[in-house]
Design a protein around this motif. Structure first.
Motif, PDB file in Angstrom:
ATOM      1  N   ARG A 190       0.833  -1.198   0.000  1.00 38.71           N
ATOM      2  CA  ARG A 190       0.000   0.000   0.000  1.00 38.71           C
ATOM      3  C   ARG A 190       0.865   1.244   0.000  1.00 38.71           C
TER       4      ARG A 190
ATOM      5  N   THR B 142     -17.615   9.281  -6.974  1.00 39.61           N
ATOM      6  CA  THR B 142     -18.458   8.087  -7.095  1.00 39.61           C
ATOM      7  C   THR B 142     -19.491   7.968  -5.976  1.00 39.61           C
TER       8      THR B 142
ATOM      9  N   THR C 195      -9.460   4.687   5.476  1.00 45.30           N
ATOM     10  CA  THR C 195      -9.044   3.298   5.530  1.00 45.30           C
ATOM     11  C   THR C 195      -8.013   3.073   4.438  1.00 45.30           C
TER      12      THR C 195
ATOM     13  N   ARG D 211      -7.978   0.795   2.368  1.00 41.65           N
ATOM     14  CA  ARG D 211      -8.655   0.451   1.125  1.00 41.65           C
ATOM     15  C   ARG D 211      -8.968   1.702   0.314  1.00 41.65           C
TER      16      ARG D 211
ATOM     17  N   GLU E 270     -12.067  -5.984  -0.817  1.00 40.22           N
ATOM     18  CA  GLU E 270     -10.675  -5.688  -1.143  1.00 40.22           C
ATOM     19  C   GLU E 270     -10.176  -6.573  -2.264  1.00 40.22           C
TER      20      GLU E 270
ATOM     21  N   GLN F  21      -5.973   3.342  -1.209  1.00 39.06           N
ATOM     22  CA  GLN F  21      -5.564   2.613  -2.384  1.00 39.06           C
ATOM     23  C   GLN F  21      -6.432   2.984  -3.582  1.00 39.06           C
ATOM     24  N   ARG F  22      -7.750   3.072  -3.322  1.00 40.13           N
ATOM     25  CA  ARG F  22      -8.649   3.390  -4.404  1.00 40.13           C
ATOM     26  C   ARG F  22      -8.413   4.790  -4.946  1.00 40.13           C
TER      27      ARG F  22
ATOM     28  N   MET G  10     -18.253   3.266   1.414  1.00 41.04           N
ATOM     29  CA  MET G  10     -17.397   4.326   0.862  1.00 41.04           C
ATOM     30  C   MET G  10     -17.245   5.428   1.895  1.00 41.04           C
TER      31      MET G  10
END
Lengths: 316, 288
Positions: free
Chosen positions: A4, A32, A16, A18, B183, A21-22, B111
């Protein structure tokens, strides 16, 4: 797992990994989430947002047709000086008397079901039936059952309870109590559903231990089961208060023959608003009464949230 | 009645006192069951009686069952078209609401974005606002733009009213889907929409069935919106229809009851056939 990016290069904390990363993968992904909630926002804005703004505006206007001139507090003065409005408020408050009965009935039945006496699943299917049937249907059926010459009075006379054989629907002294019986009958099913859901999540070993220690049925219920159900009982009570004050339209519409009758004996606030809007075409008056009802329900949102939190905490 | 397969408490069935207690419990439950079923039984048995029999015998079983009342209801009154109207509203409103709620709940649950907590709190508060409060402005607006007595107008209102609860329930449920699934799907290059469609929704089937049950019951059973926003005879729903119907045939009790049997049949049949889903749906819906 992939390597990461170093989180320290991002200034805000609490993201987070995640998401970090996104974000590096796709810059447009920032927007989005809003794309996903846009339909919800549009729908809620139309069905809740727009009316909640306009309702205040209308309540200060003399609306004829679709709009009208500002008249200050005149609508409120009119509503608050009308005895019919206060009578309807009183009727809603009288319906609150049903709540203790609903709680006792629901507790008794749900605890017995929880003890899994033989055939409890069949009993469960049956006692949920009132909640599956639509209120208007039930109201039509009950109205016939409670007619002066109907089956309920026939049973009462047969039991020698002639003094109980009232004119349940046709007498203005009794009609609202008949509505109350109907509400207790149906809303208790909701209580049973709620309480049983809570009971099934209880830790049975504690109750079993109490039983082995020789605790009687009452002792087990009183000292072990009920304390653990405080949250859900409080939640049900608050939900029921909201129902009695603002969601009994279908009951009184049918029992009162669409007029809140006999006389004005079953007029509730919702029906008052309905009448002002549809029958007498006075949206300004209806709006003022709606605002008052809205303010009451806002005041009830806080105890509702508190009760829901308490119920969830107890469950966890 | 002996269908219980659940484990019973081991200490039961010993002494006489326990047996007496058991009998009492059955007594209470039998009484509760009788009261819960009494209107349904009355409705069924009366619908099969002739007017003559009902006049003299209100409590007994039908001695010579007649089906005339059912035929009269189905042929002489627009019951079937009322049911059709209700069905259109249920399908439309529940469909719109499910799509909107799935998208929003996915974003809220999975999200990070500004205003997420606020949106969820706002959404949850709306669950406590009584529908009657929204009616005056919507009625005035609908009168102006010609949406009174249209399916799309009513569907929009119903969809709006049931959506806060749907978002609330789905958000809670989507949060329980393991993070690792998302993930690994992301790493495989799946976009959000694909993840929602291929992973989250299939995993959430039980919650979605629950929602469909609870929301369909709400729309099918509603009277308030129906009588205000669908005033045209041709657009009348079942619930609005029967409140007119019962007034018209005030003195013909068996005929009225035949109408009520027909009106309650769809939900009762669904309930008996899909008990498991209904009971789960009712238990989840109760949190509302």
């Amino acid at each position: 797992m992939q390597a990461r990016p170093d989180p320290s290069i991002f200034p805000r904390r609490g993201f987070t990994a995640r998401f970090v990363q996104r974000r590096t993968m796709n810059a447009s992904s920032r927007f989005t989430p809003y794309l996903y909630v846009l339909p919800l926002l549009a729908l809620l804005a139309f069905v809740f947002g727009y009316p909640l703004v306009r309702i205040f505006e209308f309540s200060f206007k003399m609306v004829r047709g679709v709009d009208g001139p500002w008249i200050g507090l005149r609508n409120y003065e009119l509503v608050l000086s009308q005895s019919l409005f206060w009578e309807s408020v009183l009727h809603n408050l009288q319906l609150l008397l049903a709540i203790p009965a609903m709680i006792v009935i629901s507790l008794l039945v749900s605890i017995l079901l929880y003890e899994r006496v033989a055939g409890w699943k069949v009993y469960r299917v049956i006692v949920f039936v009132p909640f599956v049937l639509a209120i208007p249907i039930i109201a039509v059926v009950m109205k016939r059952m409670f007619q002066f010459s109907g089956p309920v009075n026939e049973v009462l006379r047969w039991l020698g309870l002639d003094f109980m054989a009232l004119d349940w629907i046709g007498s203005s002294d009794v009609a609202l109590w008949t509505v109350m019986i109907l509400i207790i009958w149906r809303e208790s099913a909701l209580g049973i559903i709620l309480f049983l859901a809570r009971l099934l999540s209880l830790d049975e070993s504690l109750i079993e231990a109490a039983r082995l220690e020789g605790a009687s049925w009452w002792q087990r219920v009183w000292y072990i089961i009920l304390p653990q159900m405080r949250g859900v009982i409080e939640f049900y009570a608050v939900v029921s208060v909201i129902t009695m004050l603002s969601a009994v339209f279908a009951y009184v519409y049918v029992v009162g023959g669409g007029r809140g009758g006999p006389g004005t004996s079953t007029v509730v606030v919702e029906f008052y608003i309905f009448n002002a809007l549809i029958r007498t075409s006075l949206p300004g008056i209806a709006a003022a009464a709606s605002v008052l009802l809205f303010l009451v329900s806002v005041a009830l949102i806080f105890p509702l949230f508190r009760a829901r939190r308490l119920a969830n905490e107890q469950e966890a | 009645m002996n269908v219980a397969r659940e484990p019973r408490f081991p200490a039961l069935g010993g002494s006489k006192a326990v047996k007496a207690g058991d009998a009492l419990k059955h007594g209470v439950l039998l009484l509760a069951s009788f009261l819960a079923l009494a209107p349904t039984l009355f409705m069924l048995s009366t619908a099969l009686k002739s007017d003559e029999q009902y006049a003299v015998d209100k409590l007994g079983l039908p001695t010579a069952p007649v089906l005339d009342h059912f035929r009269a209801v189905l042929l002489d009154s627009p019951f079937l078209s009322w049911m059709m109207n209700s069905l259109i509203l249920v399908v439309g409103a529940v469909g719109v609401s499910i799509i909107v709620s799935c998208l929003a709940a996915y974003a809220i649950a999975r999200m990070e974005f500004k205003g997420r907590q606020l949106l969820l709190a706002l959404n949850t508060s709306l669950m406590a606002v009584p529908p009657i409060v929204m009616i005056v402005p919507l009625f005035v607006l609908y009168s102006r733009i010609g949406l009174i007595s249209t399916y799309q107008g009513a569907i929009l209102i119903y969809a709006g009213l049931i959506t806060p609860f749907s978002v609330y329930l789905l958000t809670t449920f989507f949060r329980t889907v393991p993070k690792e699934l998302f993930e690994s799907a992301h790493i495989d290059g799946a976009g959000d929409f694909r993840i929602l469609l291929k992973i989250v929704i299939p995993l959430s089937a039980p919650a979605l069935v629950t929602l469909v049950v609870v929301n369909s019951l709400y729309v099918w059973n509603d009277l308030l919106i129906a009588i205000i926003f669908l005033q045209d005879d041709a657009k009348r729903t079942l619930m609005a229809g029967i409140s007119v119907f019962q007034g018209r045939y005030n003195n013909q009790v068996p005929l009225t009851m035949a109408g009520m049997v027909i009106a309650s049949a769809p939900m009762l049949i669904l309930y008996i056939s899909f008990q498991k889903y209904f009971i789960r749906g009712l238990m989840a819906g109760a949190v509302k």
